[in-house]
Design an enzyme around this catalytic site. Sequence first.
Site, PDB file in Angstrom:
ATOM      1  N   ASP A  67     -33.312  86.847-133.140  1.00 38.17           N
ATOM      2  CA  ASP A  67     -34.121  87.471-132.100  1.00 38.17           C
ATOM      3  C   ASP A  67     -33.611  86.941-130.773  1.00 38.17           C
ATOM      4  OD1 ASP A  67     -36.398  89.420-131.893  1.00 38.17           O
ATOM      5  OD2 ASP A  67     -37.034  87.893-130.479  1.00 38.17           O
ATOM      6  N   HIS A 175     -24.884  83.084-126.282  1.00 42.13           N
ATOM      7  CA  HIS A 175     -26.102  82.535-126.881  1.00 42.13           C
ATOM      8  C   HIS A 175     -26.062  82.636-128.402  1.00 42.13           C
ATOM      9  CE1 HIS A 175     -26.204  86.769-126.243  1.00 42.13           C
ATOM     10  NE2 HIS A 175     -27.433  86.967-126.664  1.00 42.13           N
TER      11      HIS A 175
END
Length: 190
Positions: A67, A175
Amino acid sequence: MNRIVVATSNPGKVREIEEALAPLGWRCQGLEGVPLPEETGTTYEENAALKACAAAMATGLPALADDSGIEVLALGGQPGVYSARFGNLGNDRERNLHLLEKMRHQTDRRAKFVSVVVLAYPDGKLEEYRGEVEGQLLEGPRGDNGFGYDPLFLPVGSDLTMAEMSLEQKRAVSHRGRALAKLLAAHTSY
Ligand code: IMP
């Protein structure tokens, strides 16, 4: 462990996850009809766990979910966990235009991407890994690779937007690449 489910319907994430995990030699299978739950959480951790657990329970296999989102400083951290639904718009291009519009006349263009990757096992055990990358938003899109907000995002220290990078280059700075590198390190030392 030799087989896992990659619990995402986002082809961009699938490509990045499979490329990053290749050194582990796991066979990654898709969702194959398993429905993902609604993302009702208010944190990346909650939503990643919801998706990974649902897929692990439904398939009986370890399942990995990501997520993620982009947090824009001048917008108070928005859209963050709601990045996929930003502006209730239908596609990445529209969401990018919406973000550019919100940032018009804004000189502070700092932003960061966050990814939380959860590996859930059918017995309920969870592993969680977080990665972040700081950078800034450009005033227009650059590049055709990647997905989502990649064409607008210039990571700190890079001349290329994340949409101008190859998969390997994006993995090294992104990320998701950073979260997956932690997973890789944990499983390489087993
Ligand atoms: P979710 O994790 O499926 O809720 O959606 C994350 C959303 O954040 C994506 O749909 C993109 O809009 C954005 N996002 C997350 N990771 C990336 C990335 O690596 N590049 C560009 N956009 C991203």
